[in-house]
Design a protein around this motif. Structure first.
Motif, mmCIF file in Angstrom:
data_model
loop_
_atom_site.group_PDB
_atom_site.id
_atom_site.type_symbol
_atom_site.label_atom_id
_atom_site.label_comp_id
_atom_site.label_asym_id
_atom_site.label_seq_id
_atom_site.Cartn_x
_atom_site.Cartn_y
_atom_site.Cartn_z
ATOM 1 N N SER A 72 -5.139 13.831 6.913
ATOM 2 C CA SER A 72 -4.637 14.261 8.330
ATOM 3 C C SER A 72 -3.920 13.131 8.939
ATOM 4 O O SER A 72 -3.403 13.453 10.066
ATOM 5 N N LEU A 73 -4.326 12.007 8.640
ATOM 6 C CA LEU A 73 -3.742 10.742 9.216
ATOM 7 C C LEU A 73 -2.732 9.832 8.588
ATOM 8 O O LEU A 73 -2.888 9.778 7.363
ATOM 9 N N ASP A 74 -1.852 9.254 9.283
ATOM 10 C CA ASP A 74 -0.795 8.206 8.606
ATOM 11 C C ASP A 74 -1.440 7.012 8.691
ATOM 12 O O ASP A 74 -0.876 6.279 7.612
ATOM 13 N N LEU A 75 -1.993 6.430 9.319
ATOM 14 C CA LEU A 75 -2.307 5.237 9.778
ATOM 15 C C LEU A 75 -3.852 5.009 10.622
ATOM 16 O O LEU A 75 -4.129 5.813 11.333
ATOM 17 N N VAL A 76 -4.792 4.250 9.934
ATOM 18 C CA VAL A 76 -5.817 3.875 10.341
ATOM 19 C C VAL A 76 -6.133 2.386 10.682
ATOM 20 O O VAL A 76 -6.112 1.664 9.788
ATOM 21 N N ALA A 98 -9.310 10.693 4.917
ATOM 22 C CA ALA A 98 -8.732 11.092 6.090
ATOM 23 C C ALA A 98 -7.023 10.765 5.999
ATOM 24 O O ALA A 98 -6.504 11.423 6.703
ATOM 25 N N LEU A 99 -6.867 9.867 5.134
ATOM 26 C CA LEU A 99 -5.159 9.573 4.981
ATOM 27 C C LEU A 99 -4.379 10.212 4.167
ATOM 28 O O LEU A 99 -4.797 10.647 3.075
ATOM 29 N N LYS A 100 -3.306 10.416 4.730
ATOM 30 C CA LYS A 100 -2.240 11.522 3.902
ATOM 31 C C LYS A 100 -1.969 10.635 2.788
ATOM 32 O O LYS A 100 -2.026 9.385 2.758
ATOM 33 N N PRO A 101 -1.447 10.944 1.629
ATOM 34 C CA PRO A 101 -0.802 10.174 0.608
ATOM 35 C C PRO A 101 0.206 9.406 0.982
ATOM 36 O O PRO A 101 0.964 9.549 1.854
ATOM 37 N N ASP A 102 0.033 7.814 0.672
ATOM 38 C CA ASP A 102 0.775 6.756 0.921
ATOM 39 C C ASP A 102 0.703 6.605 2.751
ATOM 40 O O ASP A 102 1.188 5.772 3.193
ATOM 41 N N GLY A 103 -0.615 6.930 3.116
ATOM 42 C CA GLY A 103 -0.924 6.523 4.389
ATOM 43 C C GLY A 103 -1.522 4.991 3.989
ATOM 44 O O GLY A 103 -2.162 4.720 3.029
ATOM 45 N N LEU A 104 -1.667 4.392 5.311
ATOM 46 C CA LEU A 104 -2.198 2.749 5.485
ATOM 47 C C LEU A 104 -3.454 2.706 6.296
ATOM 48 O O LEU A 104 -3.515 3.212 7.494
ATOM 49 N N MET A 105 -4.325 1.849 5.733
ATOM 50 C CA MET A 105 -5.285 1.589 6.496
ATOM 51 C C MET A 105 -5.345 -0.097 6.873
ATOM 52 O O MET A 105 -4.885 -0.881 5.832
ATOM 53 N N LEU A 106 -5.536 -0.501 7.821
ATOM 54 C CA LEU A 106 -5.563 -1.962 8.198
ATOM 55 C C LEU A 106 -7.047 -2.174 8.890
ATOM 56 O O LEU A 106 -7.315 -1.403 9.605
ATOM 57 N N ALA A 232 -3.428 4.854 0.522
ATOM 58 C CA ALA A 232 -3.790 6.032 -0.020
ATOM 59 C C ALA A 232 -2.895 6.175 -1.266
ATOM 60 O O ALA A 232 -1.723 6.091 -1.014
ATOM 61 N N PRO A 233 -3.272 6.344 -2.398
ATOM 62 C CA PRO A 233 -2.404 6.384 -3.675
ATOM 63 C C PRO A 233 -1.550 7.510 -3.339
ATOM 64 O O PRO A 233 -1.469 8.569 -2.604
ATOM 65 N N HIS A 234 -0.168 7.145 -4.060
ATOM 66 C CA HIS A 234 1.014 8.068 -3.945
ATOM 67 C C HIS A 234 2.028 7.805 -5.180
ATOM 68 O O HIS A 234 1.867 6.638 -5.511
#
Length: 273
Positions: A72-76, A98-106, A232-234
């Motif tokens: 549900s999220l693009d960036l956390v 919680a990240l969409k595919p290819d979403g980023l966590m910093l 998130a893997p893509h």
């Protein structure tokens, strides 16, 4: 926190991506301002474990039980909050889910060398006065362990690096007052449940000043900030080649002469004489 927020701004500027839905997890709003001003996020949710502080969070939550729906999220962005959770691998896994595919966590967490001077001084003082020691400063994970946790949680392209900061105080008591004001007192379950004796703190302050003071008498406190990123893997992401699939030899790429195993340089292929 301002130092970490500035670092997030720099790292985000290097990413040529747009993030429709972003979450600032635990910064008290400092990172939310950075995300909003970056122009790379449409919606920024401020999420904190406490409702207190400047401004009001959009979500009050437990970092160990995140309420976000899968993908549900693009960036956390999680800054200086995850080192206090009981289940750090679980928190990483929930963010990844919680990240969409290819979403980023910093993320930024306190690293293993944080408050090492305080830990050493209290330990030395307690051993000297009582012959034993109780844990008084919570341990922090080191760089390698945190990088491994990113891989364990299923993040792709994980990156971990560290910065060491030195903060100076008049004495140990000023440092401890600052930690107490930040809510960073020890939360270890195995700690002693009685207050530390005055004699212990006085001796610890003396040891601290003896070992970790500058010529002007002020003491040093190390703060290690470990910065983490993972995707998130893509299917569009770069992936390592399978072992043995290389088409060019390393020796050719380096312009070096390849020798059989066990042959010394300068032997000319003749081995021992």
């Amino acid at each position: 926190m301002s130092y970490v927020a500035e670092d997030v701004a720099l790292r985000l500027a290097a990413v040529s991506r747009h993030f429709p839905v972003a979450v600032d997890l635990g910064s008290g709003g400092a990172v939310a301002d950075v995300l909003t001003s970056s122009g790379k996020c449409d919606t920024v949710w401020r999420a904190d474990a406490l409702a207190a502080g400047p401004g009001r969070p959009d979500l009050v939550l437990d970092e160990e039980a995140l309420p976000f729906a899968p993908a549900s999220l693009d960036l956390v962005v999680a800054t200086l909050t995850l080192q206090a959770v009981n289940d750090l691998p679980g928190s990483f896994a929930q963010i990844r889910r919680a990240l969409k595919p290819d979403g980023l966590m910093l993320a930024a967490v306190a690293g293993g060398d944080t408050l090492t001077e305080l830990r050493e001084s209290l330990l030395a003082a307690e051993v000297e006065l009582t012959g034993g020691a109780s844990p008084r400063v919570a341990p922090f994970a080191d760089l390698r362990a945190l990088a491994s946790l990113l891989q364990r949680a299923g993040f792709a392209l994980p990156v971990a690096d560290t910065d060491r900061l030195t903060v100076r105080y008049p004495n140990l008591f000023a440092l401890m007052a600052d930690l107490r004001a930040l809510g960073a007192t020890s939360s270890l379950t195995d700690r002693l449940r009685v207050p530390a004796r005055r004699a212990l703190l006085v001796r610890a302050a003396e040891i601290y000043a003896e070992r970790f003071s500058d010529p002007d008498g002020r003491i040093r406190a190390t703060v290690e900030i470990v910065s983490l990123s993972g995707w998130a893997p893509h299917e569009s992401q770069q992936k390592p080649l399978a072992p043995g699939s290389a088409k060019t030899r390393l020796a050719d790429a380096l312009g070096a002469t390849e020798r059989p195993a066990g042959e010394k340089a300068g032997d000319g292929g003749g081995g021992r004489t």
